[in-house]
Design a protein around this motif. Sequence first.
Motif, PDB file in Angstrom:
ATOM      1  N   ARG A  82      16.252  54.780   9.032  1.00 49.92           N
ATOM      2  CA  ARG A  82      15.730  55.140  10.350  1.00 49.92           C
ATOM      3  C   ARG A  82      16.703  56.067  11.084  1.00 49.92           C
ATOM      4  NH1 ARG A  82      11.798  54.133   9.898  1.00 49.92           N
ATOM      5  NH2 ARG A  82      11.300  51.965  10.375  1.00 49.92           N
ATOM      6  N   GLU A  83      18.011  55.830  10.919  1.00 55.79           N
ATOM      7  CA  GLU A  83      18.995  56.717  11.540  1.00 55.79           C
ATOM      8  C   GLU A  83      18.826  58.139  11.011  1.00 55.79           C
ATOM      9  OE1 GLU A  83      23.815  57.525  11.835  1.00 55.79           O
ATOM     10  OE2 GLU A  83      23.113  55.613  11.045  1.00 55.79           O
ATOM     11  N   ALA A  84      18.589  58.252   9.704  1.00 65.30           N
ATOM     12  CA  ALA A  84      18.393  59.573   9.106  1.00 65.30           C
ATOM     13  C   ALA A  84      17.206  60.281   9.744  1.00 65.30           C
ATOM     14  CB  ALA A  84      18.176  59.438   7.602  1.00 65.30           C
ATOM     15  N   GLN A  85      16.129  59.540   9.989  1.00 63.40           N
ATOM     16  CA  GLN A  85      14.947  60.146  10.605  1.00 63.40           C
ATOM     17  C   GLN A  85      15.246  60.608  12.028  1.00 63.40           C
ATOM     18  OE1 GLN A  85      12.407  56.709   9.674  1.00 63.40           O
ATOM     19  NE2 GLN A  85      11.105  58.068   8.490  1.00 63.40           N
ATOM     20  N   GLY A  86      16.100  59.861  12.731  1.00 71.51           N
ATOM     21  CA  GLY A  86      16.506  60.288  14.062  1.00 71.51           C
ATOM     22  C   GLY A  86      17.310  61.570  14.024  1.00 71.51           C
ATOM     23  N   HIS A  87      18.238  61.674  13.073  1.00 67.79           N
ATOM     24  CA  HIS A  87      19.035  62.907  12.933  1.00 67.79           C
ATOM     25  C   HIS A  87      18.137  64.090  12.571  1.00 67.79           C
ATOM     26  CE1 HIS A  87      22.879  61.025  13.467  1.00 67.79           C
ATOM     27  NE2 HIS A  87      22.788  60.267  12.394  1.00 67.79           N
ATOM     28  N   ALA A  88      17.132  63.839  11.726  1.00 67.44           N
ATOM     29  CA  ALA A  88      16.247  64.924  11.301  1.00 67.44           C
ATOM     30  C   ALA A  88      15.466  65.503  12.467  1.00 67.44           C
ATOM     31  CB  ALA A  88      15.284  64.427  10.221  1.00 67.44           C
ATOM     32  N   LEU A  89      15.146  64.664  13.442  1.00 71.77           N
ATOM     33  CA  LEU A  89      14.373  65.129  14.592  1.00 71.77           C
ATOM     34  C   LEU A  89      15.062  66.266  15.332  1.00 71.77           C
ATOM     35  CD1 LEU A  89      12.994  61.838  16.214  1.00 71.77           C
ATOM     36  CD2 LEU A  89      11.684  63.598  15.016  1.00 71.77           C
ATOM     37  N   VAL A  90      16.396  66.269  15.326  1.00 68.43           N
ATOM     38  CA  VAL A  90      17.142  67.313  16.037  1.00 68.43           C
ATOM     39  C   VAL A  90      17.840  68.289  15.081  1.00 68.43           C
ATOM     40  CG1 VAL A  90      17.478  66.019  18.167  1.00 68.43           C
ATOM     41  CG2 VAL A  90      19.086  65.700  16.289  1.00 68.43           C
ATOM     42  N   GLY A  91      17.446  68.253  13.812  1.00 62.26           N
ATOM     43  CA  GLY A  91      17.985  69.224  12.865  1.00 62.26           C
ATOM     44  C   GLY A  91      19.408  68.978  12.420  1.00 62.26           C
ATOM     45  N   ASN A  92      19.896  67.746  12.574  1.00 59.21           N
ATOM     46  CA  ASN A  92      21.261  67.421  12.160  1.00 59.21           C
ATOM     47  C   ASN A  92      21.249  67.068  10.675  1.00 59.21           C
ATOM     48  OD1 ASN A  92      23.819  66.389  11.735  1.00 59.21           O
ATOM     49  ND2 ASN A  92      23.898  65.299  13.692  1.00 59.21           N
ATOM     50  N   GLU A  93      21.293  68.096   9.842  1.00 58.05           N
ATOM     51  CA  GLU A  93      21.110  67.895   8.406  1.00 58.05           C
ATOM     52  C   GLU A  93      22.256  67.118   7.769  1.00 58.05           C
ATOM     53  OE1 GLU A  93      20.341  70.553   4.372  1.00 58.05           O
ATOM     54  OE2 GLU A  93      19.806  71.337   6.352  1.00 58.05           O
ATOM     55  N   VAL A  94      23.475  67.397   8.158  1.00 59.50           N
ATOM     56  CA  VAL A  94      24.629  66.739   7.537  1.00 59.50           C
ATOM     57  C   VAL A  94      24.560  65.225   7.747  1.00 59.50           C
ATOM     58  CG1 VAL A  94      27.132  66.487   7.589  1.00 59.50           C
ATOM     59  CG2 VAL A  94      26.109  68.767   7.716  1.00 59.50           C
ATOM     60  N   ASP A  95      24.393  64.794   8.986  1.00 57.00           N
ATOM     61  CA  ASP A  95      24.332  63.356   9.255  1.00 57.00           C
ATOM     62  C   ASP A  95      23.070  62.731   8.692  1.00 57.00           C
ATOM     63  OD1 ASP A  95      26.766  63.336  10.503  1.00 57.00           O
ATOM     64  OD2 ASP A  95      25.960  63.463  12.538  1.00 57.00           O
ATOM     65  N   CYS A  96      21.979  63.497   8.665  1.00 56.49           N
ATOM     66  CA  CYS A  96      20.735  62.986   8.094  1.00 56.49           C
ATOM     67  C   CYS A  96      20.909  62.667   6.610  1.00 56.49           C
ATOM     68  CB  CYS A  96      19.610  64.008   8.290  1.00 56.49           C
ATOM     69  SG  CYS A  96      18.062  63.552   7.468  1.00 56.49           S
ATOM     70  N   LEU A  97      21.422  63.608   5.856  1.00 56.18           N
ATOM     71  CA  LEU A  97      21.590  63.404   4.413  1.00 56.18           C
ATOM     72  C   LEU A  97      22.625  62.332   4.126  1.00 56.18           C
ATOM     73  CD1 LEU A  97      21.396  67.090   3.124  1.00 56.18           C
ATOM     74  CD2 LEU A  97      19.585  65.366   3.265  1.00 56.18           C
ATOM     75  N   ARG A  98      23.654  62.254   4.970  1.00 59.47           N
ATOM     76  CA  ARG A  98      24.659  61.204   4.802  1.00 59.47           C
ATOM     77  C   ARG A  98      24.023  59.818   5.003  1.00 59.47           C
ATOM     78  NH1 ARG A  98      28.277  62.696   8.556  1.00 59.47           N
ATOM     79  NH2 ARG A  98      29.413  64.028   7.100  1.00 59.47           N
ATOM     80  N   SER A  99      23.179  59.700   6.012  1.00 59.61           N
ATOM     81  CA  SER A  99      22.504  58.423   6.271  1.00 59.61           C
ATOM     82  C   SER A  99      21.538  58.067   5.150  1.00 59.61           C
ATOM     83  CB  SER A  99      21.752  58.485   7.606  1.00 59.61           C
ATOM     84  OG  SER A  99      22.642  58.644   8.693  1.00 59.61           O
ATOM     85  N   LEU A 100      20.858  59.074   4.604  1.00 57.91           N
ATOM     86  CA  LEU A 100      19.945  58.816   3.491  1.00 57.91           C
ATOM     87  C   LEU A 100      20.701  58.338   2.256  1.00 57.91           C
ATOM     88  CD1 LEU A 100      17.488  61.836   3.825  1.00 57.91           C
ATOM     89  CD2 LEU A 100      16.899  59.407   4.083  1.00 57.91           C
ATOM     90  N   ASP A 101      21.874  58.917   2.004  1.00 60.59           N
ATOM     91  CA  ASP A 101      22.696  58.449   0.875  1.00 60.59           C
ATOM     92  C   ASP A 101      23.087  56.990   1.073  1.00 60.59           C
ATOM     93  OD1 ASP A 101      22.601  60.865  -0.442  1.00 60.59           O
ATOM     94  OD2 ASP A 101      24.521  61.588   0.333  1.00 60.59           O
TER      95      ASP A 101
END
Length: 415
Positions: free
Chosen positions: A257-276
Amino acid sequence: MSTTLHFGPELRRLRVEAGLTLTEFSVALNYDKGHLSKVERGERSASPELARRCDAFLGADGELQRLVTRPETDSGTAESPAGPSRWLVGRRAVLAAGTGALIDLGLKLGGQALSSTDDPLLPSFRMQFDQLRKLGQSTAPKVLLPLLETQTRMIAGLAADARSVSRAPALLLASRFAEFTGWMAQEAGGSDAALGWTGEAAELARAGGDPYLGSYALVRRALITMYGGDAAGTVALARRAQSSELPPRIRGLAAQREAQGHALVGNEVDCLRSLDRARELLASDDARNAAEPVIGTSHVSDPAAMSTGWCLHDLGRPKAAAEVLDREYRRLPPHALRTRARYGFRRSLAHAASGEVEHACTIAGDLLGVMPAVPSATVNSDVRRLARELSRFRSSRAVRDLQPALARVLAPAHD
C-alpha cells in the motif's frame, strides 16, 4: 495562484532539454500534438494522467505531477471520520473481559479452537464466513451487507455468553466478519461505514487475543485514502503498519500500500523499494493455513506482482504496466468476478494509455457485462479514468461503440 499555471512552461523546458520536438513527444506519449502544444502554452490544463506520463518519460521524478492539482475523486471512497458504532448487541459486555482476562482463562486461540468439538457453532460460522467471502466475488455488496452485519453481531453476542462458545475464538471470528463487512461497505460506496466496521474489527480482535488486526486496519484505512487521492496520508498510514513485531503478511500488505501511495505522486524510487520489501515479506509469510481466514485478498496469488502493474501505470509507464497486469490477470480464478473486474479495468486502462485502444475496448467490453452483478465504488474510479482516457480517441469506432455501456455503469444508481 494555481500551480497548474506553471505546468506548461516547465513541461516545455524539460522537453526541449531532452532534445525532443513536439511531434516526437506527442508520438511517444500517444497524445495529440495540438493538445500538447496548448498545454505547453497554458491554454489547456493538464490531467493527472498526462502529468504522470510526462514525468515518467522525461524523468522528472514527480516534479510535473506536483504542479497539477489532483482532482477529488467522486468514487465515494474519500476518507472521513468513522460514524457512531452500529452494534445492536451488548458491545461493552462482549469486550469487557479484555485480552488479559481471556488469556488467563487458558482459552485456545486461532484455528485449533475454531475446530474444537466443544464449540460446534464456530466451525459452522467459519464455513459461512468462507462462503460469504466467496459470494462477495459475484454479488452486489448492498445485498450482502445486511447478512454480514447480522452474522457479526450474532457471533459477538455468542462471545458475550461464555456458556455458548469459547469466548476468545468467537471474538476472533467476529472480528474477521467485521473486517469483511467493512470492505463490502467500502465497495458499496460508504467510507464512513467502512472505517467504522474496520475499527470494530480491531477492537474485537484485541479482545480475542490478537493484537495484530488493529495494524491491518491501518492498511485498510490507507486503501480509502489512496482512492481519495491522498498520497501522503496513504504512505503515513501504511508505514505505521510495518513494525518488525507484526506478522510478515500484514507488513507485506502495508509495504504494498505504501508503494501505491508513492506511485500516486510519481516517486518511483521509493515506490519500487516498497514493492521489493512487499515481495520479500509476502514470500516469507508462512502463517497462511486452512484453519484461519487469510488477511487481505484471497484471490490474488501474488499481490506484490499485481500491485507492481498497478503502480507502473500510476508512475506513467503504461506499457510496462500492461505487460505485468496481462500476466497476473491470467492467474486469477474464473469465479472471482469482483477481483477480475478490479484488475481487468486497470489492465484496460494501461492498454488504452499505451495507445492500444481497440484492445483496451475489447477488455473493457468483456468486463462491463459483469458490473451489474458486482457493482463497486472502488472499481468505478478506474472505469471513470478509462472513460476519460478513451475520450481522447473519439474517432475510434471501438470507443464509440463502448461509450454507451461505460455510461450505463457510471450512471447513478436509483433504489
